[in-house]
Motif scaffolding. Structure first.
Motif, short mmCIF file in Angstrom:
data_model
loop_
_atom_site.label_atom_id
_atom_site.label_comp_id
_atom_site.label_asym_id
_atom_site.label_seq_id
_atom_site.Cartn_x
_atom_site.Cartn_y
_atom_site.Cartn_z
N VAL A 61 7.85 22.13 -3.19
CA VAL A 61 6.84 21.19 -3.67
C VAL A 61 6.94 19.87 -2.92
O VAL A 61 5.93 19.26 -2.56
CB VAL A 61 6.99 20.98 -5.19
CG1 VAL A 61 6.13 19.80 -5.67
CG2 VAL A 61 6.59 22.24 -5.94
N LEU A 62 8.15 19.40 -2.67
CA LEU A 62 8.33 18.15 -1.96
C LEU A 62 7.73 18.23 -0.56
O LEU A 62 7.05 17.29 -0.11
CB LEU A 62 9.82 17.81 -1.87
CG LEU A 62 10.19 16.48 -1.21
CD1 LEU A 62 9.59 15.31 -1.98
CD2 LEU A 62 11.70 16.33 -1.11
N VAL A 63 7.95 19.35 0.13
CA VAL A 63 7.38 19.52 1.48
C VAL A 63 5.86 19.52 1.42
O VAL A 63 5.18 18.86 2.23
CB VAL A 63 7.90 20.83 2.11
CG1 VAL A 63 7.17 21.11 3.42
CG2 VAL A 63 9.39 20.73 2.37
N THR A 109 3.62 7.75 0.66
CA THR A 109 3.81 9.19 0.80
C THR A 109 5.11 9.63 0.13
O THR A 109 5.13 10.64 -0.60
CB THR A 109 3.85 9.58 2.29
OG1 THR A 109 2.63 9.16 2.92
CG2 THR A 109 4.01 11.08 2.45
N VAL A 110 6.17 8.87 0.35
CA VAL A 110 7.48 9.26 -0.19
C VAL A 110 7.48 9.17 -1.71
O VAL A 110 7.91 10.11 -2.40
CB VAL A 110 8.59 8.38 0.42
CG1 VAL A 110 9.91 8.62 -0.31
CG2 VAL A 110 8.75 8.68 1.90
N TRP A 111 6.98 8.06 -2.27
CA TRP A 111 7.08 7.92 -3.72
C TRP A 111 6.13 8.87 -4.44
O TRP A 111 6.46 9.39 -5.52
CB TRP A 111 6.87 6.47 -4.15
CG TRP A 111 5.48 6.00 -4.44
CD1 TRP A 111 4.69 5.25 -3.64
CD2 TRP A 111 4.72 6.21 -5.65
NE1 TRP A 111 3.48 5.01 -4.25
CE2 TRP A 111 3.48 5.57 -5.49
CE3 TRP A 111 4.98 6.89 -6.84
CZ2 TRP A 111 2.50 5.58 -6.46
CZ3 TRP A 111 3.99 6.90 -7.82
CH2 TRP A 111 2.76 6.25 -7.62
N LEU A 112 4.96 9.15 -3.86
CA LEU A 112 4.07 10.13 -4.47
C LEU A 112 4.68 11.53 -4.42
O LEU A 112 4.61 12.29 -5.40
CB LEU A 112 2.72 10.14 -3.75
CG LEU A 112 1.70 9.07 -4.16
CD1 LEU A 112 0.46 9.16 -3.30
CD2 LEU A 112 1.34 9.19 -5.64
N ALA A 113 5.31 11.87 -3.29
CA ALA A 113 5.92 13.19 -3.16
C ALA A 113 7.10 13.34 -4.11
O ALA A 113 7.24 14.37 -4.79
CB ALA A 113 6.37 13.42 -1.71
N VAL A 114 7.95 12.33 -4.19
CA VAL A 114 9.11 12.40 -5.08
C VAL A 114 8.66 12.40 -6.54
O VAL A 114 9.15 13.19 -7.36
CB VAL A 114 10.06 11.22 -4.79
CG1 VAL A 114 11.18 11.17 -5.83
CG2 VAL A 114 10.66 11.34 -3.40
N GLY A 115 7.71 11.53 -6.90
CA GLY A 115 7.22 11.48 -8.27
C GLY A 115 6.56 12.79 -8.68
O GLY A 115 6.77 13.28 -9.80
N SER A 116 5.75 13.36 -7.79
CA SER A 116 5.10 14.63 -8.09
C SER A 116 6.13 15.75 -8.24
O SER A 116 6.01 16.60 -9.12
CB SER A 116 4.10 14.98 -6.99
OG SER A 116 3.09 14.01 -6.89
N THR A 117 7.15 15.73 -7.39
CA THR A 117 8.19 16.77 -7.46
C THR A 117 8.94 16.69 -8.78
O THR A 117 9.19 17.72 -9.43
CB THR A 117 9.16 16.64 -6.28
OG1 THR A 117 8.42 16.74 -5.05
CG2 THR A 117 10.22 17.72 -6.32
N PRO A 138 -3.32 5.47 -7.77
CA PRO A 138 -2.20 6.37 -7.43
C PRO A 138 -1.81 7.30 -8.57
O PRO A 138 -1.33 8.40 -8.32
CB PRO A 138 -1.08 5.38 -7.09
CG PRO A 138 -1.77 4.16 -6.61
CD PRO A 138 -3.02 4.07 -7.43
N TRP A 139 -2.01 6.87 -9.83
CA TRP A 139 -1.66 7.72 -10.97
C TRP A 139 -2.57 8.94 -11.03
O TRP A 139 -2.15 10.02 -11.49
CB TRP A 139 -1.74 6.92 -12.26
CG TRP A 139 -0.81 5.75 -12.26
CD1 TRP A 139 -1.13 4.43 -12.18
CD2 TRP A 139 0.62 5.80 -12.32
NE1 TRP A 139 -0.02 3.65 -12.18
CE2 TRP A 139 1.09 4.46 -12.26
CE3 TRP A 139 1.55 6.83 -12.40
CZ2 TRP A 139 2.43 4.14 -12.30
CZ3 TRP A 139 2.90 6.51 -12.43
CH2 TRP A 139 3.34 5.20 -12.38
N GLY A 140 -3.81 8.80 -10.60
CA GLY A 140 -4.70 9.95 -10.54
C GLY A 140 -4.24 10.97 -9.51
O GLY A 140 -4.29 12.18 -9.75
N VAL A 141 -3.81 10.47 -8.35
CA VAL A 141 -3.27 11.36 -7.32
C VAL A 141 -2.02 12.06 -7.84
O VAL A 141 -1.82 13.26 -7.63
CB VAL A 141 -2.96 10.56 -6.04
CG1 VAL A 141 -2.33 11.47 -4.98
CG2 VAL A 141 -4.23 9.91 -5.49
N LEU A 142 -1.18 11.30 -8.53
CA LEU A 142 0.05 11.88 -9.09
C LEU A 142 -0.27 12.98 -10.10
O LEU A 142 0.34 14.06 -10.08
CB LEU A 142 0.87 10.77 -9.75
CG LEU A 142 2.34 11.08 -10.06
CD1 LEU A 142 3.13 11.25 -8.78
CD2 LEU A 142 2.95 9.97 -10.92
#
Length: 296
Positions: free
Chosen positions: A230-232, A83-91, A166-170
């Motif tokens: 976005v992070l939230v 959850t954390v790395w996807l949120a940070v990467g997406s942000t 995970p890259w697709g989710v990102l």
């Protein structure tokens, strides 16, 4: 009525009722009572619809040993890390892409620029699963990209299978949440004094230097506000992860779904939900502070 002198007496003034003031009570006290009467119904509805279910979740999470069992499980630690790395990467991706696109829309004249800016406002109302569904039509196993590849090469299958990783989710989260960064940036750019840009350009500054030394400092508050929001939202995103069908990608919202619906372990699901709520509320508080300082 007649006066002692035989004439008609002047009529005495009759006090009129003042709106919002109860008869026989002072003004401030009556206004306070009226305010309480107006506030009670929405507070009662909020308590019934939101606070009461939330209290039940917290109460269920306090089952003996629930927190210890969840915190000790490998599934929870992996979900928290994912959850954390996807949120940070997406942000980060949204900040980079959003800043670039906002620069182009705001400072590079091209036909339809205003229409694109207005479309961003409309895009914010789209549900997240709609973007994921569109990506599935393009990059899915039987999507357009793989179909074109098999038609051209004659291969039995196409090479694009990253949407179930995970890259697709990102990619889906960056695609969906980038406009949430662009909107405050475009608002900030619209208030930027163009005279600064003209002076910098007349002094021989290159576009990259103008962006770095003139535009970026003005955009930092908007970037911080948009990035915090976005992070939230990425921390709580459920639909994108579910619709991509990414195997092995379990976030905290997905873990809540798995524990509650698939395993019927409601105590564990409530513990994960409380942790997710605590993280989200903390980050939302940070977002409000940043937005206040940015004037958003």
């Amino acid at each position: 009525m007649a006066s002692p002198g035989g004439g008609l007496a002047e009529p005495q003034a009759v006090p009129h009722a003042v709106p919002g003031v109860l008869p026989g009570r002072s003004g401030p006290a009556a206004r306070k009572a009226t305010t309480v009467l107006w506030v009670l119904p929405p507070v009662a509805v909020l308590a019934l619809v939101f606070l009461y279910p939330l209290a039940l979740v917290v109460q269920e999470s306090l089952a003996p040993g629930a927190y210890a069992d969840v915190f000790a499980s490998e599934a929870f630690r992996e979900a928290l890390g994912t959850t954390v790395w996807l949120a940070v990467g997406s942000t980060v991706g949204c900040l980079v892409l959003g800043f670039t696109l906002a620069l182009i829309i705001a400072f590079v004249p091209f036909p339809g620029g205003k229409a694109v800016a207005k479309f961003i406002d409309v895009f914010l109302s789209f549900p997240s699963f709609l973007i994921t569904l569109a990506l599935l039509f393009i990059y899915g196993t039987v999507g357009m990209a793989n179909g074109l590849w098999t038609d051209v090469t004659g291969a039995p299958s196409g090479p694009f299978h990253f949407l179930t990783t995970p890259w697709g989710v990102l990619l889906a989260e960056i695609t969906y949440f980038t406009p949430f960064v662009m909107r405050p940036l475009l608002a900030a750019f619209s208030q930027l004094d163009t005279a600064q840009l003209e002076v910098a350009s007349s002094l021989g500054a290159r576009p990259a230097r103008i962006v770095r030394q003139v535009i970026l400092p003005e955009a930092l508050p908007a970037l911080a506000a948009g990035g915090s929001l976005v992070l939230v939202m990425c921390l709580n995103e459920f639909g994108i992860v579910l619709f991509t069908g990414a195997k092995g990608v379990t976030t905290l919202p997905m873990l809540v779904y798995s524990k509650a619906i698939l395993e019927s372990d409601y105590a564990a699901a409530c513990v994960v939900a409380v942790v997710n709520i605590a993280i989200s509320v903390g980050l939302y508080g940070l977002y409000r502070v940043v937005s206040k300082r940015a004037g958003a």
